[in-house]
Scaffold this motif. Sequence first.
Motif, PDB file in Angstrom:
ATOM      1  N   ASN A  58     -14.093  17.693  -7.643  1.00 45.99           N
ATOM      2  CA  ASN A  58     -14.587  17.713  -6.270  1.00 45.99           C
ATOM      3  C   ASN A  58     -13.807  18.680  -5.377  1.00 45.99           C
ATOM      4  O   ASN A  58     -14.159  18.866  -4.226  1.00 45.99           O
ATOM      5  N   SER A  59     -12.769  19.330  -5.901  1.00 51.54           N
ATOM      6  CA  SER A  59     -12.048  20.355  -5.145  1.00 51.54           C
ATOM      7  C   SER A  59     -12.521  21.761  -5.478  1.00 51.54           C
ATOM      8  O   SER A  59     -12.123  22.718  -4.838  1.00 51.54           O
ATOM      9  N   ILE A  60     -13.372  21.891  -6.487  1.00 48.12           N
ATOM     10  CA  ILE A  60     -13.862  23.203  -6.912  1.00 48.12           C
ATOM     11  C   ILE A  60     -15.152  23.535  -6.162  1.00 48.12           C
ATOM     12  O   ILE A  60     -16.140  22.817  -6.277  1.00 48.12           O
ATOM     13  N   GLU A  61     -15.110  24.624  -5.403  1.00 46.42           N
ATOM     14  CA  GLU A  61     -16.310  25.071  -4.687  1.00 46.42           C
ATOM     15  C   GLU A  61     -17.198  25.907  -5.596  1.00 46.42           C
ATOM     16  O   GLU A  61     -18.404  25.702  -5.656  1.00 46.42           O
ATOM     17  N   SER A  62     -16.585  26.862  -6.306  1.00 47.03           N
ATOM     18  CA  SER A  62     -17.377  27.692  -7.220  1.00 47.03           C
ATOM     19  C   SER A  62     -16.503  28.163  -8.377  1.00 47.03           C
ATOM     20  O   SER A  62     -15.283  28.238  -8.275  1.00 47.03           O
ATOM     21  N   LEU A  63     -17.188  28.482  -9.454  1.00 45.16           N
ATOM     22  CA  LEU A  63     -16.539  28.972 -10.667  1.00 45.16           C
ATOM     23  C   LEU A  63     -17.303  30.218 -11.094  1.00 45.16           C
ATOM     24  O   LEU A  63     -18.526  30.207 -11.144  1.00 45.16           O
ATOM     25  N   SER A  64     -16.588  31.300 -11.373  1.00 48.03           N
ATOM     26  CA  SER A  64     -17.265  32.526 -11.777  1.00 48.03           C
ATOM     27  C   SER A  64     -16.457  33.249 -12.842  1.00 48.03           C
ATOM     28  O   SER A  64     -15.256  33.047 -12.986  1.00 48.03           O
ATOM     29  N   TYR A  65     -17.164  34.103 -13.572  1.00 46.42           N
ATOM     30  CA  TYR A  65     -16.532  34.940 -14.588  1.00 46.42           C
ATOM     31  C   TYR A  65     -16.287  36.309 -13.969  1.00 46.42           C
ATOM     32  O   TYR A  65     -17.180  36.894 -13.355  1.00 46.42           O
ATOM     33  N   VAL A  66     -15.066  36.841 -14.092  1.00 43.04           N
ATOM     34  CA  VAL A  66     -14.736  38.135 -13.515  1.00 43.04           C
ATOM     35  C   VAL A  66     -14.113  39.040 -14.574  1.00 43.04           C
ATOM     36  O   VAL A  66     -13.479  38.574 -15.512  1.00 43.04           O
ATOM     37  N   LYS A  77     -12.812  29.173  -6.962  1.00 42.19           N
ATOM     38  CA  LYS A  77     -12.661  29.110  -5.510  1.00 42.19           C
ATOM     39  C   LYS A  77     -12.636  27.629  -5.134  1.00 42.19           C
ATOM     40  O   LYS A  77     -13.492  26.856  -5.543  1.00 42.19           O
ATOM     41  N   LEU A  78     -11.630  27.242  -4.368  1.00 42.78           N
ATOM     42  CA  LEU A  78     -11.435  25.838  -4.002  1.00 42.78           C
ATOM     43  C   LEU A  78     -12.044  25.539  -2.635  1.00 42.78           C
ATOM     44  O   LEU A  78     -12.117  26.407  -1.770  1.00 42.78           O
TER      45      LEU A  78
END
Length: 129
Positions: A58-66, A77-78
């Motif tokens: 619930n602290s994770i806003e988004s997850l992406s591959y870079v 991104k939190l």
Amino acid sequence: MKIWGIPLFFTGLILIAIGILPYRRLTRIQLKPHEFHYDGQSLHYYEQGKPQLRIPQNSIESLSYVEKDELYGLLIKLKRPFQEKIAILNNRFDLESFLTKSAEKFPEGDLFLPYFSERSFKEAASWLQ
């Protein structure tokens, strides 16, 4: 050659040792790769088989591959304000330097977890939905 032979020999050995360091780092990561596990509530990050961080879902806003140059991995991104704090699972893990390095490499996110493939990202994204 009498005077310069020994210093040149040791200089050559030092340069060879410096050249081998990146290769050793890569083989170490191949033998014990970075991992993450999901327990239903949080994401656990492991380096060389040792737990480092526990990031609540619930602290994770988004997850992406870079991907940038030779560097690739997951960018997290939190949410602000934090609903739950990130738990440090290893006493020797320095979160401040980890966050600073992450911000230098990828300023658009908060945490950068290096050396994860795009397939790992898809797996993690399916867990967090």
